[in-house]
Motif scaffolding. Structure first.
Motif, mmCIF file in Angstrom:
data_model
loop_
_atom_site.group_PDB
_atom_site.id
_atom_site.type_symbol
_atom_site.label_atom_id
_atom_site.label_comp_id
_atom_site.label_asym_id
_atom_site.label_seq_id
_atom_site.Cartn_x
_atom_site.Cartn_y
_atom_site.Cartn_z
ATOM 1 N N VAL A 103 0.838 -1.206 0.000
ATOM 2 C CA VAL A 103 0.000 0.000 0.000
ATOM 3 C C VAL A 103 0.871 1.254 0.000
ATOM 4 C CG1 VAL A 103 -1.736 1.316 1.273
ATOM 5 C CG2 VAL A 103 -1.924 -1.185 1.132
ATOM 6 N N VAL A 104 1.885 1.281 0.847
ATOM 7 C CA VAL A 104 2.774 2.447 0.924
ATOM 8 C C VAL A 104 3.494 2.643 -0.405
ATOM 9 C CG1 VAL A 104 4.835 3.380 2.049
ATOM 10 C CG2 VAL A 104 3.041 2.292 3.420
ATOM 11 N N GLU A 105 3.941 1.560 -1.015
ATOM 12 C CA GLU A 105 4.640 1.664 -2.295
ATOM 13 C C GLU A 105 3.733 2.228 -3.393
ATOM 14 O OE1 GLU A 105 8.133 0.695 -3.182
ATOM 15 O OE2 GLU A 105 7.965 1.363 -1.101
ATOM 16 N N SER A 106 2.425 1.999 -3.259
ATOM 17 C CA SER A 106 1.495 2.487 -4.275
ATOM 18 C C SER A 106 1.012 3.906 -3.992
ATOM 19 C CB SER A 106 0.282 1.554 -4.363
ATOM 20 O OG SER A 106 -0.540 1.673 -3.221
ATOM 21 N N GLY A 107 1.341 4.405 -2.800
ATOM 22 C CA GLY A 107 0.913 5.749 -2.418
ATOM 23 C C GLY A 107 -0.194 5.697 -1.390
ATOM 24 N N ALA A 108 0.170 5.648 -0.133
ATOM 25 C CA ALA A 108 -0.812 5.486 0.941
ATOM 26 C C ALA A 108 -1.522 6.798 1.256
ATOM 27 C CB ALA A 108 -0.127 4.962 2.208
ATOM 28 N N PRO A 109 -2.768 6.739 1.744
ATOM 29 C CA PRO A 109 -3.491 7.952 2.150
ATOM 30 C C PRO A 109 -2.776 8.671 3.293
ATOM 31 C CG PRO A 109 -4.965 6.058 1.997
ATOM 32 C CD PRO A 109 -3.584 5.520 1.899
ATOM 33 N N ALA A 110 -2.826 9.974 3.280
ATOM 34 C CA ALA A 110 -2.114 10.771 4.279
ATOM 35 C C ALA A 110 -2.631 10.534 5.690
ATOM 36 C CB ALA A 110 -2.220 12.256 3.927
ATOM 37 N N ASP A 111 -3.905 10.204 5.829
ATOM 38 C CA ASP A 111 -4.486 10.007 7.152
ATOM 39 C C ASP A 111 -4.361 8.574 7.653
ATOM 40 O OD1 ASP A 111 -5.218 12.669 7.303
ATOM 41 O OD2 ASP A 111 -7.199 12.317 6.429
ATOM 42 N N GLY A 112 -3.696 7.728 6.887
ATOM 43 C CA GLY A 112 -3.525 6.349 7.315
ATOM 44 C C GLY A 112 -4.534 5.426 6.659
ATOM 45 N N PHE A 113 -4.421 4.132 6.981
ATOM 46 C CA PHE A 113 -5.242 3.142 6.306
ATOM 47 C C PHE A 113 -5.283 1.863 7.128
ATOM 48 C CE2 PHE A 113 -0.869 2.694 5.003
ATOM 49 C CZ PHE A 113 -0.630 1.331 4.970
ATOM 50 N N THR A 114 -6.141 0.942 6.719
ATOM 51 C CA THR A 114 -6.155 -0.394 7.304
ATOM 52 C C THR A 114 -5.913 -1.416 6.200
ATOM 53 O OG1 THR A 114 -8.540 -0.694 7.029
ATOM 54 C CG2 THR A 114 -7.785 0.260 9.119
ATOM 55 N N VAL A 115 -5.381 -2.563 6.593
ATOM 56 C CA VAL A 115 -5.303 -3.708 5.688
ATOM 57 C C VAL A 115 -6.066 -4.848 6.336
ATOM 58 C CG1 VAL A 115 -3.109 -2.985 4.689
ATOM 59 C CG2 VAL A 115 -3.112 -4.550 6.628
ATOM 60 N N ALA A 116 -6.719 -5.664 5.512
ATOM 61 C CA ALA A 116 -7.573 -6.717 6.055
ATOM 62 C C ALA A 116 -7.573 -7.928 5.134
ATOM 63 C CB ALA A 116 -9.006 -6.203 6.230
ATOM 64 N N ILE A 117 -7.534 -9.110 5.753
ATOM 65 C CA ILE A 117 -7.693 -10.358 5.013
ATOM 66 C C ILE A 117 -8.803 -11.166 5.672
ATOM 67 C CG2 ILE A 117 -5.318 -10.406 4.189
ATOM 68 C CD1 ILE A 117 -4.684 -12.474 6.351
ATOM 69 N N ASP A 118 -9.323 -12.114 4.933
ATOM 70 C CA ASP A 118 -10.456 -12.914 5.401
ATOM 71 C C ASP A 118 -10.051 -13.798 6.580
ATOM 72 O OD1 ASP A 118 -12.905 -14.194 5.586
ATOM 73 O OD2 ASP A 118 -12.511 -15.544 3.899
ATOM 74 N N ALA A 119 -10.810 -13.724 7.666
ATOM 75 C CA ALA A 119 -10.590 -14.591 8.821
ATOM 76 C C ALA A 119 -11.655 -15.681 8.911
ATOM 77 C CB ALA A 119 -10.577 -13.768 10.112
ATOM 78 N N ARG A 120 -12.540 -15.736 7.894
ATOM 79 C CA ARG A 120 -13.662 -16.658 7.894
ATOM 80 C C ARG A 120 -14.567 -16.347 9.090
ATOM 81 N NH1 ARG A 120 -9.640 -21.697 6.432
ATOM 82 N NH2 ARG A 120 -8.875 -20.774 4.494
ATOM 83 N N ARG A 121 -15.632 -17.113 9.257
ATOM 84 C CA ARG A 121 -16.606 -16.862 10.332
ATOM 85 C C ARG A 121 -17.164 -15.449 10.288
ATOM 86 N NH1 ARG A 121 -13.470 -19.552 15.547
ATOM 87 N NH2 ARG A 121 -12.744 -21.431 14.470
#
Length: 231
Positions: A112-130
């Protein structure tokens, strides 16, 4: 110096990273020599070892050429993480090389940072099922702010969300005030980025993790109780 990076938090992936010595911050002297990643989230044990063997053969390398191994420690499901961490531990023992861990979500944050991250920050998420997500919050420079967590999608902060988990629960996240980046709506943590994260931290003199897995959930397996009396 050549680093073997492994991650199985979501898909099975491995990569060979060449680093110039001495290491420097920002992974400026690091490059991905070769990598592979599956699309299947349930075949880690079957494909990981053959995939690593193929990478080494492609680059005409042997175990003696590997200076360090880094492995993603999750968060992720029990079976997937065990496959990657057990493989990394076995290879580190066999080749007698240092072994370190990196939180798997940090690899996605690197992208995300390499692609240009938002100035206010961000979240990353992957599927945890359930109907839950594994997620973490980062500043614009990729510094971890909060997490990792496993929660319902509605509990993520109202920030731009990246990763396959965000794409999977787009409507719930947007209803809760977050936004989903379309370019990353199917992205998973990858060993190539994990290796670059490790190289940058080693260059900056920052510590890496041990290989204790970040399961975040209790195991579903339970020790059987005593048998009930028939009479």
């Amino acid at each position: 110096m050549i680093i073997l990076a492994i991650d199985t938090s979501a898909v099975a992936s491995a990569a060979l990273i060449r680093c110039h010595e001495p290491l420097v911050p920002e992974a400026a002297g690091a490059a991905v020599l070769a990598s592979f990643a599956t699309e299947d989230t349930r075949s880690h044990a079957e494909v990981l070892a053959p995939g690593i063997r193929a990478l080494l053969a492609e680059q005409e390398l042997a175990g003696a050429d590997i200076a360090r191994i880094v492995v993603g420690v999750g968060p992720g499901p029990f079976t997937g993480l065990r496959s990657g961490i057990a493989t990394a531990r076995a290879l580190a023992f066999a080749w007698d090389v240092p072994l370190d861990g990196v939180m798997s979500l940090d690899a996605l944050a690197w992208d995300v940072v390499e692609s240009g991250a938002p100035a206010d920050g961000f979240t990353v998420a992957i599927d945890a099922r359930r109907r839950e997500l594994y997620w973490a919050q980062y500043a614009a420079d990729g510094t971890l702010v909060d997490g990792p967590h496993v929660t319902a999608p509605q509990q993520l902060p109202s920030l731009p969300a990246y990763g396959a988990g965000a794409g999977l629960y787009r409507w719930q996240l947007e209803d809760a005030g977050a936004s989903v980046d379309e370019a990353f709506a199917q992205a998973q943590p990858a060993a190539a980025s994990l290796g670059l994260v490790a190289a940058a931290r080693l260059g900056a003199g920052a510590p890496l993790l041990d290989t204790t897995p970040l399961y975040l959930r209790d195991s579903d397996a339970q020790v059987p109780g005593p048998r009930k009396r028939a009479l």
